[in-house]
Design a protein around this motif. Structure first.
Motif, PDB file in Angstrom:
ATOM      1  N   TYR A 554       5.785  -0.752  -5.251  1.00 51.14           N
ATOM      2  CA  TYR A 554       4.476  -0.980  -4.646  1.00 51.14           C
ATOM      3  C   TYR A 554       4.112  -2.462  -4.609  1.00 51.14           C
ATOM      4  O   TYR A 554       4.571  -3.250  -5.441  1.00 51.14           O
ATOM      5  N   ASP A 555       3.264  -2.825  -3.644  1.00 51.53           N
ATOM      6  CA  ASP A 555       2.757  -4.199  -3.574  1.00 51.53           C
ATOM      7  C   ASP A 555       1.930  -4.534  -4.809  1.00 51.53           C
ATOM      8  O   ASP A 555       1.889  -5.686  -5.242  1.00 51.53           O
ATOM      9  N   ALA A 556       1.241  -3.530  -5.331  1.00 46.57           N
ATOM     10  CA  ALA A 556       0.436  -3.699  -6.542  1.00 46.57           C
ATOM     11  C   ALA A 556       0.490  -2.392  -7.318  1.00 46.57           C
ATOM     12  O   ALA A 556       0.683  -1.318  -6.739  1.00 46.57           O
ATOM     13  N   ILE A 557       0.336  -2.480  -8.623  1.00 45.40           N
ATOM     14  CA  ILE A 557       0.359  -1.283  -9.456  1.00 45.40           C
ATOM     15  C   ILE A 557      -0.858  -0.424  -9.115  1.00 45.40           C
ATOM     16  O   ILE A 557      -1.977  -0.932  -9.045  1.00 45.40           O
ATOM     17  N   PRO A 558      -0.661   0.869  -8.865  1.00 44.26           N
ATOM     18  CA  PRO A 558      -1.795   1.732  -8.494  1.00 44.26           C
ATOM     19  C   PRO A 558      -2.912   1.719  -9.536  1.00 44.26           C
ATOM     20  O   PRO A 558      -2.657   1.653 -10.743  1.00 44.26           O
ATOM     21  N   LYS A 559      -4.126   1.769  -9.047  1.00 41.88           N
ATOM     22  CA  LYS A 559      -5.311   1.779  -9.908  1.00 41.88           C
ATOM     23  C   LYS A 559      -6.054   3.110  -9.747  1.00 41.88           C
ATOM     24  O   LYS A 559      -6.012   3.739  -8.677  1.00 41.88           O
ATOM     25  N   ALA A 560      -6.731   3.493 -10.804  1.00 36.40           N
ATOM     26  CA  ALA A 560      -7.501   4.736 -10.756  1.00 36.40           C
ATOM     27  C   ALA A 560      -8.639   4.621  -9.748  1.00 36.40           C
ATOM     28  O   ALA A 560      -9.273   3.573  -9.626  1.00 36.40           O
ATOM     29  N   GLU A 561      -8.875   5.718  -9.018  1.00 39.12           N
ATOM     30  CA  GLU A 561      -9.981   5.786  -8.057  1.00 39.12           C
ATOM     31  C   GLU A 561     -10.795   7.045  -8.339  1.00 39.12           C
ATOM     32  O   GLU A 561     -10.232   8.103  -8.661  1.00 39.12           O
ATOM     33  N   ASN A 562     -12.077   6.933  -8.192  1.00 32.96           N
ATOM     34  CA  ASN A 562     -12.906   8.139  -8.241  1.00 32.96           C
ATOM     35  C   ASN A 562     -12.664   8.920  -6.955  1.00 32.96           C
ATOM     36  O   ASN A 562     -12.786   8.376  -5.852  1.00 32.96           O
ATOM     37  N   THR A 563     -12.290  10.199  -7.109  1.00 28.86           N
ATOM     38  CA  THR A 563     -11.832  10.991  -5.964  1.00 28.86           C
ATOM     39  C   THR A 563     -12.429  12.391  -6.038  1.00 28.86           C
ATOM     40  O   THR A 563     -12.502  12.987  -7.126  1.00 28.86           O
ATOM     41  N   LEU A 564     -12.834  12.904  -4.882  1.00 24.29           N
ATOM     42  CA  LEU A 564     -13.312  14.282  -4.793  1.00 24.29           C
ATOM     43  C   LEU A 564     -12.385  15.066  -3.869  1.00 24.29           C
ATOM     44  O   LEU A 564     -12.251  14.743  -2.688  1.00 24.29           O
ATOM     45  N   PHE A 565     -11.702  16.088  -4.430  1.00 20.53           N
ATOM     46  CA  PHE A 565     -10.897  17.012  -3.623  1.00 20.53           C
ATOM     47  C   PHE A 565     -11.819  18.145  -3.178  1.00 20.53           C
ATOM     48  O   PHE A 565     -12.423  18.838  -4.012  1.00 20.53           O
ATOM     49  N   LYS A 566     -11.903  18.353  -1.867  1.00 22.25           N
ATOM     50  CA  LYS A 566     -12.837  19.342  -1.312  1.00 22.25           C
ATOM     51  C   LYS A 566     -12.087  20.577  -0.827  1.00 22.25           C
ATOM     52  O   LYS A 566     -11.052  20.492  -0.166  1.00 22.25           O
ATOM     53  N   ASN A 567     -12.619  21.752  -1.226  1.00 18.55           N
ATOM     54  CA  ASN A 567     -12.206  23.041  -0.669  1.00 18.55           C
ATOM     55  C   ASN A 567     -10.724  23.360  -0.884  1.00 18.55           C
ATOM     56  O   ASN A 567     -10.054  23.935  -0.016  1.00 18.55           O
ATOM     57  N   ALA A 568     -10.201  23.010  -2.036  1.00 25.13           N
ATOM     58  CA  ALA A 568      -8.799  23.298  -2.347  1.00 25.13           C
ATOM     59  C   ALA A 568      -8.658  24.674  -2.977  1.00 25.13           C
ATOM     60  O   ALA A 568      -9.626  25.248  -3.494  1.00 25.13           O
ATOM     61  N   ALA A 600     -19.996  13.944  -3.983  1.00 19.60           N
ATOM     62  CA  ALA A 600     -18.972  12.905  -4.173  1.00 19.60           C
ATOM     63  C   ALA A 600     -19.515  11.732  -4.977  1.00 19.60           C
ATOM     64  O   ALA A 600     -18.791  11.120  -5.766  1.00 19.60           O
ATOM     65  N   GLY A 601     -20.778  11.376  -4.746  1.00 23.33           N
ATOM     66  CA  GLY A 601     -21.379  10.275  -5.506  1.00 23.33           C
ATOM     67  C   GLY A 601     -20.634   8.967  -5.357  1.00 23.33           C
ATOM     68  O   GLY A 601     -20.455   8.225  -6.327  1.00 23.33           O
ATOM     69  N   GLY A 602     -20.153   8.674  -4.173  1.00 20.78           N
ATOM     70  CA  GLY A 602     -19.437   7.418  -3.937  1.00 20.78           C
ATOM     71  C   GLY A 602     -17.943   7.524  -4.105  1.00 20.78           C
ATOM     72  O   GLY A 602     -17.200   6.559  -3.847  1.00 20.78           O
ATOM     73  N   ALA A 603     -17.451   8.679  -4.556  1.00 23.98           N
ATOM     74  CA  ALA A 603     -16.008   8.855  -4.728  1.00 23.98           C
ATOM     75  C   ALA A 603     -15.320   9.035  -3.373  1.00 23.98           C
ATOM     76  O   ALA A 603     -15.948   9.482  -2.396  1.00 23.98           O
ATOM     77  N   LYS A 604     -14.048   8.699  -3.317  1.00 23.21           N
ATOM     78  CA  LYS A 604     -13.264   8.935  -2.109  1.00 23.21           C
ATOM     79  C   LYS A 604     -13.094  10.441  -1.916  1.00 23.21           C
ATOM     80  O   LYS A 604     -12.771  11.160  -2.854  1.00 23.21           O
ATOM     81  N   VAL A 605     -13.314  10.916  -0.710  1.00 20.94           N
ATOM     82  CA  VAL A 605     -13.253  12.354  -0.439  1.00 20.94           C
ATOM     83  C   VAL A 605     -11.937  12.693   0.248  1.00 20.94           C
ATOM     84  O   VAL A 605     -11.535  12.045   1.216  1.00 20.94           O
ATOM     85  N   ILE A 606     -11.244  13.720  -0.285  1.00 16.30           N
ATOM     86  CA  ILE A 606      -9.997  14.214   0.319  1.00 16.30           C
ATOM     87  C   ILE A 606     -10.224  15.655   0.729  1.00 16.30           C
ATOM     88  O   ILE A 606     -10.573  16.506  -0.100  1.00 16.30           O
ATOM     89  N   ASP A 607     -10.035  15.924   2.013  1.00 16.13           N
ATOM     90  CA  ASP A 607     -10.185  17.288   2.530  1.00 16.13           C
ATOM     91  C   ASP A 607      -8.938  18.086   2.147  1.00 16.13           C
ATOM     92  O   ASP A 607      -7.850  17.856   2.669  1.00 16.13           O
ATOM     93  N   ALA A 608      -9.086  18.995   1.197  1.00 16.21           N
ATOM     94  CA  ALA A 608      -7.948  19.773   0.690  1.00 16.21           C
ATOM     95  C   ALA A 608      -7.987  21.204   1.187  1.00 16.21           C
ATOM     96  O   ALA A 608      -7.314  22.077   0.626  1.00 16.21           O
ATOM     97  N   ALA A 609      -8.748  21.476   2.248  1.00 17.97           N
ATOM     98  CA  ALA A 609      -8.825  22.833   2.785  1.00 17.97           C
ATOM     99  C   ALA A 609      -7.437  23.290   3.217  1.00 17.97           C
ATOM    100  O   ALA A 609      -6.698  22.562   3.893  1.00 17.97           O
TER     101      ALA A 609
END
Length: 982
Positions: A554-568, A600-609
């Motif tokens: 990777y170009d940079a080491i991955p960092k933790a992100e606040n994330t919301l998985f929706k409808n999984a 989500a409260g500002g977290a990145k949202v991932i549509d997991a339907a």
């Protein structure tokens, strides 16, 4: 002030006049030369940062009297005018094998044999030889010394390059005149170590890097025990080790990982090693800087690969292509980050390559001052010899170079290398530079003569009417000899003494008709270097360093992100089961909430339907990401640590992430009954090895039963045990010893700290857990009975392919199982394996996990779990637990990972399909909230890798066109490790 300095200098010199030799002279009437020698009108580099223009260097008796702008010369001074020249301190190489023959390799004899030490009165391990002294093996090599002087070196620190503890070095002045009484500056200059065992000794332990590390640690513990007077007998090795601990301690690391490993051992015992690097430090510069170590850097930058053949080009990995491109910038990057270093010729195929490699480092941005420091003041400081070598300060040895100009200009000529006041001519300084274009007239004919090349080693070309003629040319001591044949094959032989007073050359000629005549060569044009700007080309272009610095880094080491998985569809691996259309919120690396319609409260949202979210897969038994698997030199290796040999650049990590694996136990192999300590890891691709290890990691160790440990698969008959009965006796013996060790430790009496026994005591006290390689029911029963006899339980039987026969006894003992889904009949002791094994053990109350033990299978453990549905009728949820929460329980990690539960680490996988399906792909693999594998990013990286390879290939093709040195394509394959890998 100047007068005071001069007075002190003269006082020092006058004192030396009256110094008396302590041996008689019987070789005629001789007297000591008490004259001074002064080099005037030179640019003098007293140190890399103290430079005197138009200065004078005054020497006497092989030492510097004074160097400066205004130096008063005594009457008995021989003056050498070196106007226009530069004077530098001679170089120092502190990592050399000069004059010390490397021991010959002992003949091999079988595999995994266990030999006793070959010496009496020394340390128990033959590879620990601190009593060795290089001065006792030293024999001056004038031919090699001449090569080193030609490269600018005046002093080398040599040692016996063999063994783990190698003994003391010897500091040598490369003085061709005189004898060893003058050459040997220090007969105990440093104490040397490495991770490489002796080639001359046959004692098998250690067989691995982790074994070498454990041996070094135990050596230091034993040296301390010995120093405190706790041993009645004499150990000459430990005495030497303790006696030499005040010397500089030099450790051959060889790469960025070993620098960190060596420094860790040093830190534990209060030693700051000087460490030999490997040229790849730029890849982990922050970690290297954190060691606070001074490095010794080889300049063996790799040559470009010959990739003209497109098929052969595929042999070369992107990592090797990158290293070719990036390695020359390594010294510059270390300098920018404040990491001190010296240079060495170690690793170079030829000493003659040294200047070229040094110039390349300068071209890639290394400041000239730093380069000169790395060759002079830094190595002198490392050895504690700053007042004697590495500078031209008053009183230091008269070791210096006379050059035509800037040492780091490729056109500069090295004329002389003075060592302890003795002149060594490299190129004749009195030789006139005759390079240029001439009209040559001889025997009534005119020819065009072109003299090019280096000023001290010119070459000539003769043409007649634009036709190049065959010719032979030499130029020595200002005498020219030139012979050639004209177009009509008439021979001319010319000779002349070049005069300083004229650019033209006149001399004698032997003409084709046999007569003696004369010739003239009138200079028509001065010599001009080829376009410097064109030769320099552009600043070298470096491709970026990745994490790790291989393909798919990777170009940079991955960092933790606040994330919301929706409808999984959420597979919790908990009592809640599988939840449809459910949200999972990840916050600060943890699972924060599970439910429907979460904010989500500002977290990145991932549509997991339509997709499935699970906990990350955990592999209880793996051998990927390791530099070594077995320490096979003894029947117990409880002291070795897999954590110390984690290979964070193993591409198998990335492949495992692509298969949804987030954690694993990196197990020692099965070469011996008592193996090594495990590493419990999270697969944080791009992180350092240290950052992959679980914090507050549960303590595990590998034990083994069966064919491997009794060595029935190869011809090795000298190591106990040779039978399954012997395996049991090994356990009984070692645990009894551990009990006795702990009793003495608790008694308050002095005791020898023993890393092996300390580990076994942890097992007895329930502080370290056993994962035991096993197949046959009789041995499974035996291992449980041994544990019960000593008051502990076995944690996990791994492989355990006859577990179905003793599942009730296993449940009663409280041991878990890590097994394969359907492996059988791959060796004799597996003949009774059945694919229903996992389901039968689970139904008997044994916590059961499916593991891989294989770099290929780890990529599809989801499918291996699915096989338990077919073979044993497991439910989908119970099958899935066999690769998530069950292995987490076996590893004592179930409070942190293995299921989707609020408060646990966000180790998650988003699947494109049902996770037990052969069609399922891991779209995202997350560890502690950071995404370490992303399917879409993987597609982009595939294209990026292709483009970068093409770019680097074109760079190497250009290097070849420009006449650069090339090497053939080489395919490097990392071995896929298994239990029996050595």
């Amino acid at each position: 002030m100047k007068m005071r300095l001069l007075a002190l200098a003269l006082l020092w010199c006058s004192a030396s006049l009256f110094a008396q030799e302590y041996f008689p002279k019987n070789d005629g009437v001789k007297s000591k030369n008490n004259n001074y020698t002064a080099f005037t009108n030179a640019k003098i580099y007293v140190t890399p940062t103290q430079v005197v223009d138009d200065g004078t260097l005054l020497i006497q008796h092989g030492k510097v009297v004074q160097a400066g702008k205004s130096v008063t010369l005594p009457k008995n001074t021989v003056v050498i005018d070196v106007a226009g020249k530069s004077i530098y301190p001679s170089f120092i190489d502190i990592y050399s094998g000069f004059g010390v023959e490397k021991p010959k390799r002992a003949p091999a004899n079988g595999r995994s044999a266990e030999y006793d030490a070959s010496r009496e009165g020394f340390y128990w391990n033959d590879h620990i030889m601190p009593e060795n002294a290089a001065v006792e093996k030293f024999k001056y090599d004038d031919k090699k010394a001449k090569e080193l002087r030609g490269a600018g070196f005046g002093v080398v620190n040599s040692h016996i390059q063999d063994g783990i503890a190698r003994g003391t070095g010897v500091l040598i002045a490369l003085n061709g005149e005189g004898d060893d009484s003058e050459r040997i500056l220090d007969d105990r200059s440093a104490q040397h170590f490495s991770f490489k065992k002796s080639v001359a000794k046959r004692q098998s332990y250690p067989t691995s890097l982790m074994g070498a590390m454990a041996l070094l640690r135990q050596m230091y513990y034993d040296a301390d025990w010995y120093a405190k007077g706790n041993v009645d007998t004499k150990d000459r090795s430990l005495e030497a080790l303790n006696e030499n601990k005040s010397l500089p301690q030099i450790f051959e690391g060889g790469d960025k990982g070993n620098i960190i490993r060596a420094d860790g051992i040093g830190d534990k015992f209060g030693i700051q090693y000087i460490i030999v690097g490997g040229g790849d430090e730029y890849e982990r510069i922050a970690d290297i800087k954190a060691t606070n170590a001074t490095l010794i850097l080889p300049l063996d930058f790799p040559d470009a690969y010959d990739v003209e053949n497109p098929y052969e080009a595929n042999y070369v990995s992107l990592a090797d292509m990158r290293h070719w491109n990036q390695a020359p910038a390594n010294p510059k990057i270390l300098a920018e980050n404040g990491v001190p270093f010296s240079f060495t010729t170690h690793g170079l195929k030829s000493t003659a390559d040294f200047k070229k490699k040094l110039m390349k480092a300068v071209t890639y941005g290394l400041p000239k001052t730093k380069a000169l420091e790395a060759l002079t003041t830094v190595p002198a400081g490392i050895l504690g010899k700053s007042s004697e070598i590495g500078s031209l300060q008053n009183g230091s040895y008269a070791n210096f170079l006379v050059t035509s100009g800037d040492l780091f200009d490729e056109n500069t000529t090295l004329y002389e290398n003075w060592v302890r006041g003795h002149k060594n001519v490299i190129n004749d300084m009195s030789l006139k530079d005759i390079r240029g274009a001439y009209n040559l007239t001889a025997g009534g004919k005119t020819f065009a003569l072109s003299v090019t090349g280096e000023s001290g080693k010119p070459k000539a070309e003769v043409k007649q009417d634009t036709v190049k003629l065959k010719s032979k040319f030499s130029y020595q001591n200002n005498w020219i000899e030139l012979s050639f044949a004209d177009k009509d094959e008439n021979n001319y032989r010319l000779t002349a003494l070049v005069m300083d007073t004229s650019d033209n050359i006149e001399g004698k000629a032997a003409l084709p008709n046999g007569n003696e005549g004369s010739f003239t060569a009138n200079k028509t044009a001065p010599f001009e270097e080829k376009e410097k700007e064109e030769k320099k080309e552009d600043e070298p272009e470096l491709v970026p360093v990745r994490f790790p610095n291989i393909a798919y880094g990777y170009d940079a080491i991955p960092k933790a992100e606040n994330t919301l998985f929706k409808n999984a569809t959420v597979w919790t691996s908990e009592a809640a089961g599988v939840l449809e259309n459910t949200d999972v919120l990840v916050k600060n690396g943890k699972i924060a909430k599970i439910g429907k319609d979460l904010n989500a409260g500002g977290a990145k949202v991932i549509d997991a339907a339509g997709k499935h979210l699970t906990a990350g897969i955990i592999d209880e038994h793996s051998h990927i990401a390791a530099l070594a698997i077995n320490e096979a030199g003894q029947n117990s290796s409880a002291e070795v640590r897999m954590e110390e040999v984690v290979d964070n650049e193993d591409k198998g990590i990335y492949h495992a992430l692509a298969g949804g694996v987030t954690s694993l136990q990196l197990l020692h192999g099965s070469a011996n009954p008592i193996g090594g300590q495990s590493a419990i890891m999270k697969l944080k691709w791009g992180e350092s090895a240290e950052n992959m290890i679980y914090d507050n990691s549960p303590k595990f160790i590998k034990f083994a039963l069966g064919e491997n440990v009794k060595q029935s698969n190869w011809n090795s008959f000298s190591r106990f045990p040779q039978t399954r009965m012997g395996v049991e006796q090994v356990f009984m013996n070692y645990f009894q010893r551990a009990k006795e060790y702990e009793t003495r430790k608790k008694s308050g009496q002095p005791y020898r700290y023993d890393e092996e026994m300390e580990t076994l005591v942890e097992i007895l006290n329930g502080e370290r857990f056993i994962s035991c390689h096993s197949y046959v029911q009789s041995e499974i029963n035996m291992m449980m009975k041994v544990a019960e006899k000593f008051g502990f339980r076995v944690n996990t039987f791994t492989h355990i392919l006859e577990g179905y026969k003793v599942a009730d006894k296993m449940a009663e003992h409280g041991v878990g199982a890590g097994t394969f889904s359907d492996w059988w009949a791959y060796k004799y002791e597996v003949r009774d394996a059945i694919p229903y094994n996992a389901a039968i053990m689970q139904r008997q109350g044994v916590v059961t996990a499916i593991n891989s033990d294989d770099a290929e299978m780890i990529r599809r453990l989801n499918q291996e779990a699915a096989k338990t549905i077919k073979y044993g009728g497991m439910s989908e949820e119970e099958a899935w637990k066999m690769v998530t929460i069950n292995p987490a329980k076996l590893l004592h990690l179930d409070d942190r990972t293995g299921s989707i539960k609020e408060g646990k680490d966000a180790d998650l996988v988003l699947w494109s399909d049902h996770p037990l399906s052969v069609s399922a792909k891991a779209e995202k693999t997350m560890i502690e909230g950071a995404t370490y594998f992303d399917l879409e990013k993987d597609r982009q990286m595939r294209e990026s890798v292709k483009q970068e390879r093409n770019k680097l290939i074109n760079m190497m093709l250009k290097e070849k066109v420009n006449g650069g040195k090339m090497q053939g394509p080489k395919m490097k394959k990392k071995e896929r490790m298994h239990c029996e890998s050595l």
